[in-house]
Design an enzyme around this catalytic site. Structure first.
Site, PDB file in Angstrom:
ATOM      1  N   ASP A  89      65.998  50.934  98.884  1.00 27.28           N
ATOM      2  CA  ASP A  89      67.076  51.914  98.986  1.00 27.28           C
ATOM      3  C   ASP A  89      67.827  51.962  97.670  1.00 27.28           C
ATOM      4  OD1 ASP A  89      68.044  53.668 100.841  1.00 27.28           O
ATOM      5  OD2 ASP A  89      69.023  52.149 102.096  1.00 27.28           O
ATOM      6  N   GLU A 120      69.611  58.707  99.769  1.00 26.78           N
ATOM      7  CA  GLU A 120      70.331  59.509 100.758  1.00 26.78           C
ATOM      8  C   GLU A 120      70.738  60.835 100.151  1.00 26.78           C
ATOM      9  OE1 GLU A 120      73.716  57.474 102.469  1.00 26.78           O
ATOM     10  OE2 GLU A 120      72.498  55.744 103.011  1.00 26.78           O
ATOM     11  N   GLU A 187      68.656  60.021 110.373  1.00 21.66           N
ATOM     12  CA  GLU A 187      69.528  59.033 111.027  1.00 21.66           C
ATOM     13  C   GLU A 187      70.507  59.701 111.986  1.00 21.66           C
ATOM     14  OE1 GLU A 187      71.080  55.961 108.507  1.00 21.66           O
ATOM     15  OE2 GLU A 187      72.494  55.259 110.045  1.00 21.66           O
TER      16      GLU A 187
HETATM   17  O1  KIV Z   1      70.127  50.932 104.762  1.00 19.28           O
HETATM   18  C1  KIV Z   1      69.440  50.985 105.784  1.00 19.28           C
HETATM   19  O2  KIV Z   1      69.245  49.985 106.495  1.00 19.28           O
HETATM   20  C2  KIV Z   1      68.847  52.265 106.130  1.00 19.28           C
HETATM   21  C3  KIV Z   1      68.165  52.355 107.465  1.00 19.28           C
HETATM   22  C4  KIV Z   1      69.153  52.393 108.531  1.00 19.28           C
HETATM   23  C5  KIV Z   1      67.245  53.505 107.514  1.00 19.28           C
HETATM   24  O3  KIV Z   1      68.942  53.191 105.395  1.00 19.28           O
END
Ligand code: KIV
Length: 286
Positions: A89, A120, A187
Site C-alpha cells: 500500500d 487509494e 471498500e
Molecule cells: O490498508 C489496508 O489494510 C487495506 C485493506 C483494508 C484493503 O487497504
C-alpha cells in the site's frame, strides 16, 4: 509446516481467476512470521496495508504512517513469501507530489521485494497510475471507502447508497480500468453496487465489506484472527480468538515461572561430568 513449493503467482494468473470465476483470496500481513503462514496457506495475494498504521503502530489514522515505516513492514513480508503476490500500500501523500516522486516511491517498494503497489483514489490519480503501468509497475486501485481521506468528509459509513453515489463509483472503476490497474479493492460499498461494478469491470474486484458478489475478498488479518477484541466492524468474520489464546498462554507461562514448573530438565543444558569436576577444582584454587 509443509510448503507446497508452488512458483510465484503472476498478475495474469490473478486476472484470469475472474474469467474462470475462481474467487481471489487476499489478507493483509505486516511481518515475516505471519507472511510465511499466509504463503503456506496458498493465499493468492498478501497486502501490506497501510492499516499497519493502526494495527501495528497504534496510530489513530492511516494518514500517520510514512514511507520508511511501510518499507520496513514490506521487507519482512516479502522475505516470508515465495508464492503469493505481494502488494504494498502506498502511504498517504507518497503519490501526491508529481510523477517523479510517485514513481520513485513505487520503485522503493518493488526494490524491497514487493510485486505491485496499491493506491487509494480514482480519477485524480489516473496520470500517476498510467505512468506506473507504462514502466511495468503493476497497480491495484482502491475506491469506495478510502480510509486515508473519506473519513475527513463523511466518516466511516458505507458507500454507494444512492444512485448518484453508485454512478460516481462505477465511473471511477472504469477510469482505473482504463488506466491499466490489474485489480481494484472496493471498500465498504453496498452489495448491489459492488455486484454491478464486478459485472461491468473486466479486472478483478476484491471486496472488503462489499458482500459476496465480487471477484475476491480481503480482510485485515488482525481482525479475522481476533487480535483486537474491541474492534469489530459488521463486515469482519472472526475466525479465531487469537488475543484470548495468546493471553492464556502468557498467563500459563507466568504461572509456571513463578511456581518453578518452567524450565524443566527438557529445556536445560548441562556440562559434561569431568568438565564440572575440573571447574570445581579450579574454583577451589581461586
Ligand atoms: O490498508 C489496508 O489494510 C487495506 C485493506 C483494508 C484493503 O487497504
Amino acid at each position: 509446516m509443509q510448503n507446497q513449493k508452488k512458483s510465484k503467482i503472476t498478475i495474469s494468473e490473478i486476472m484470469n481467476k475472474k474469467k474462470n470465476k475462481e474467487k481471489i483470496t487476499m489478507l493483509t500481513s505486516y511481518d515475516y512470521s505471519m507472511s510465511r503462514i499466509c504463503n503456506e496457506a496458498n493465499l493468492d495475494i498478501v497486502l501490506i496495508g497501510d492499516s499497519a498504521a493502526t494495527v501495528m503502530l497504534g496510530y489513530d489514522t492511516t494518514r500517520k504512517i510514512g514511507m520508511d515505516e511501510m518499507l520496513t513492514f514490506c521487507k519482512g513480508v516479502a522475505n516470508g513469501i515465495t508464492r503469493s503476490l505481494v502488494v504494498a500500500d502506498m502511504p498517504f501523500g507518497s503519490y501526491y507530489t508529481g510523477k517523479e516522486d510517485s514513481i520513485g516511491n513505487a520503485i522503493k517498494f518493488l526494490r524491497c521485494g514487493c510485486d505491485a503497489v496499491k493506491l487509494e483514489g480514482g480519477q485524480e490519480f489516473i496520470d500517476i497510475i498510467k505512468n506506473f503501468t507504462s514502466f511495468g509497475i503493476p497497480v491495484m486501485g482502491h475506491i469506495g471507502l478510502k480510509p486515508q481521506t473519506t473519513p475527513l468528509y463523511h466518516g466511516y459509513g458505507s458507500q454507494g447508497k444512492t444512485a448518484e453515489g453508485a454512478v460516481k463509483l462505477i465511473s471511477e472503476a472504469k477510469a482505473l480500468e482504463e488506466a491499466g490497474v490489474f485489480s481494484i479493492v472496493l471498500e465498504k460499498v453496498t452489495s448491489e453496487v459492488s455486484s454491478i461494478i464486478s459485472e461491468i469491470i473486466k479486472v478483478p474486484i476484491i471486496g472488503i465489506g462489499c458482500g459476496p458478489h465480487v471477484d475476491g475478498q480481503v480482510l485485515v488479518i488482525h481482525d479475522m484472527l481476533g487480535l483486537y477484541k474491541d474492534i469489530e466492524p459488521k463486515f469482519v468474520k472472526r475466525y479465531l480468538d487469537l488475543a484470548g489464546k495468546i493471553y492464556d498462554a502468557i498467563k500459563e507461562y507466568e504461572d509456571e515461572v513463578k511456581s518453578e514448573r518452567f524450565p524443566t530438565e527438557e529445556h536445560t543444558y548441562h556440562m559434561a561430568g569431568e568438565e564440572l569436576a575440573k571447574l570445581e577444582k579450579m574454583l577451589k584454587r581461586v
